[in-house]
Design a protein around this motif. Structure first.
Motif, short mmCIF file in Angstrom:
data_model
loop_
_atom_site.label_atom_id
_atom_site.label_comp_id
_atom_site.label_asym_id
_atom_site.label_seq_id
_atom_site.Cartn_x
_atom_site.Cartn_y
_atom_site.Cartn_z
N ALA A 171 0.81 -1.22 0.00
CA ALA A 171 0.00 0.00 0.00
C ALA A 171 0.85 1.27 0.00
CB ALA A 171 -0.94 0.00 1.20
N THR A 172 2.15 1.12 0.11
CA THR A 172 3.02 2.29 0.14
C THR A 172 3.72 2.46 -1.21
OG1 THR A 172 4.87 1.01 1.04
CG2 THR A 172 3.41 2.09 2.62
N GLU A 173 4.14 3.69 -1.47
CA GLU A 173 4.80 3.99 -2.74
C GLU A 173 6.31 4.09 -2.62
OE1 GLU A 173 2.93 7.30 -4.66
OE2 GLU A 173 0.92 6.49 -4.35
N SER A 174 6.81 4.07 -1.39
CA SER A 174 8.27 4.17 -1.21
C SER A 174 8.66 3.56 0.14
CB SER A 174 8.72 5.63 -1.25
OG SER A 174 8.22 6.32 -0.11
N LYS A 175 9.93 3.24 0.25
CA LYS A 175 10.44 2.73 1.52
C LYS A 175 10.28 3.78 2.62
CE LYS A 175 14.46 0.53 3.62
NZ LYS A 175 15.84 0.05 3.39
N ALA A 176 10.49 5.04 2.26
CA ALA A 176 10.33 6.13 3.23
C ALA A 176 8.90 6.18 3.76
CB ALA A 176 10.73 7.46 2.61
N GLN A 177 7.92 6.00 2.87
CA GLN A 177 6.52 6.00 3.30
C GLN A 177 6.25 4.80 4.20
OE1 GLN A 177 3.57 5.62 0.19
NE2 GLN A 177 1.87 6.04 1.58
N LEU A 178 6.80 3.64 3.84
CA LEU A 178 6.63 2.45 4.67
C LEU A 178 7.20 2.67 6.06
CD1 LEU A 178 5.86 -0.52 5.09
CD2 LEU A 178 7.99 -1.15 3.95
N ILE A 179 8.38 3.24 6.12
CA ILE A 179 9.02 3.53 7.41
C ILE A 179 8.16 4.51 8.21
CG2 ILE A 179 11.00 4.67 8.50
CD1 ILE A 179 12.70 3.43 6.16
N ALA A 180 7.65 5.53 7.55
CA ALA A 180 6.85 6.55 8.23
C ALA A 180 5.53 6.01 8.75
CB ALA A 180 6.59 7.73 7.28
N GLU A 181 4.95 5.05 8.03
CA GLU A 181 3.63 4.53 8.40
C GLU A 181 3.67 3.22 9.19
OE1 GLU A 181 1.26 4.46 4.84
OE2 GLU A 181 1.55 6.61 4.50
N LYS A 182 4.86 2.69 9.40
CA LYS A 182 5.01 1.37 10.05
C LYS A 182 4.31 1.30 11.40
CE LYS A 182 8.52 -1.63 12.05
NZ LYS A 182 9.96 -1.79 12.33
N GLU A 183 4.59 2.21 12.31
CA GLU A 183 4.04 2.13 13.66
C GLU A 183 2.53 2.33 13.68
OE1 GLU A 183 5.67 0.89 16.22
OE2 GLU A 183 7.41 0.74 14.87
N THR A 184 2.02 3.19 12.81
CA THR A 184 0.57 3.39 12.72
C THR A 184 -0.10 2.12 12.22
OG1 THR A 184 0.86 5.75 12.31
CG2 THR A 184 -1.25 4.78 11.64
N ALA A 185 0.50 1.48 11.23
CA ALA A 185 -0.05 0.24 10.69
C ALA A 185 -0.02 -0.86 11.74
CB ALA A 185 0.72 -0.19 9.45
N ILE A 186 1.08 -0.98 12.47
CA ILE A 186 1.18 -1.99 13.53
C ILE A 186 0.11 -1.75 14.59
CG2 ILE A 186 2.61 -2.81 15.45
CD1 ILE A 186 5.05 -2.44 13.56
N ALA A 187 -0.05 -0.51 15.00
CA ALA A 187 -1.06 -0.19 16.01
C ALA A 187 -2.46 -0.56 15.51
CB ALA A 187 -1.00 1.28 16.39
N TYR A 188 -2.74 -0.29 14.25
CA TYR A 188 -4.04 -0.61 13.68
C TYR A 188 -4.29 -2.13 13.72
CZ TYR A 188 -7.64 -1.67 10.27
OH TYR A 188 -8.76 -2.18 9.65
N PHE A 189 -3.32 -2.91 13.22
CA PHE A 189 -3.51 -4.35 13.18
C PHE A 189 -3.56 -4.96 14.57
CE2 PHE A 189 -2.45 -3.84 8.71
CZ PHE A 189 -3.30 -4.77 8.12
N MET A 190 -2.78 -4.44 15.50
CA MET A 190 -2.82 -4.93 16.88
C MET A 190 -4.19 -4.66 17.49
SD MET A 190 0.13 -6.35 17.57
CE MET A 190 0.37 -6.29 19.32
N SER A 191 -4.72 -3.47 17.25
CA SER A 191 -6.04 -3.11 17.77
C SER A 191 -7.12 -4.00 17.18
CB SER A 191 -6.32 -1.64 17.46
OG SER A 191 -7.65 -1.32 17.77
N GLN A 192 -7.05 -4.23 15.87
CA GLN A 192 -8.04 -5.08 15.21
C GLN A 192 -7.97 -6.51 15.75
OE1 GLN A 192 -10.50 -4.23 12.72
NE2 GLN A 192 -9.97 -2.36 13.81
N TYR A 193 -6.74 -7.03 15.91
CA TYR A 193 -6.60 -8.40 16.41
C TYR A 193 -7.15 -8.51 17.83
CZ TYR A 193 -4.79 -12.84 17.92
OH TYR A 193 -4.70 -14.12 18.42
N GLU A 194 -6.82 -7.55 18.68
CA GLU A 194 -7.33 -7.59 20.06
C GLU A 194 -8.85 -7.56 20.08
OE1 GLU A 194 -6.99 -5.46 24.42
OE2 GLU A 194 -6.10 -4.43 22.70
N SER A 195 -9.44 -6.70 19.28
CA SER A 195 -10.90 -6.60 19.22
C SER A 195 -11.52 -7.91 18.74
CB SER A 195 -11.29 -5.45 18.28
OG SER A 195 -12.67 -5.39 18.12
N MET A 196 -10.97 -8.50 17.69
CA MET A 196 -11.49 -9.75 17.15
C MET A 196 -11.32 -10.90 18.14
SD MET A 196 -10.16 -9.47 13.24
CE MET A 196 -10.59 -8.09 12.22
#
Length: 95
Positions: free
Chosen positions: A52-77
């Motif tokens: 979903a990212t267009e560059s490694k820099a974007q991936l690095i910038a969005e990594k923690e937000t993405a992890i938090a999202y997936f962790m939250s979703q997993y906990e909820s499920m």
């Protein structure tokens, strides 16, 4: 999981993953099947995030937000599914 559309294709896909995991129970302990499924989900979700990212820099910038999202979703499920099991616990078939 209340924000996930509960449509038939979604549930059919989830059921197909569970059925596949169940096929491994003849050869492996449930905890090992679970660990493998969890690893597969993490690996696939890492791919989804990176794709979903267009560059490694974007991936690095969005990594923690993405992890938090997936962790939250997993906990909820997980909580929702455990609540369902607790509600039906006394009705389960114990051999």
């Amino acid at each position: 999981m209340s924000d996930v559309t509960r449509d038939k294709p979604f549930w059919d896909m989830a059921d197909s993953f569970i059925q596949l995991a169940n096929t491994h129970l003849d050869e492996e302990k449930p905890s090992r099947v679970s660990a493998s499924a969890l690893f597969a989900a993490a690996r696939f979700n890492a791919f989804v995030i990176a794709a979903a990212t267009e560059s490694k820099a974007q991936l690095i910038a969005e990594k923690e937000t993405a992890i938090a999202y997936f962790m939250s979703q997993y906990e909820s499920m997980l909580r929702e599914n455990l609540d369902e099991h607790m509600a039906r616990y006394d009705q389960r078939d114990v051999n």
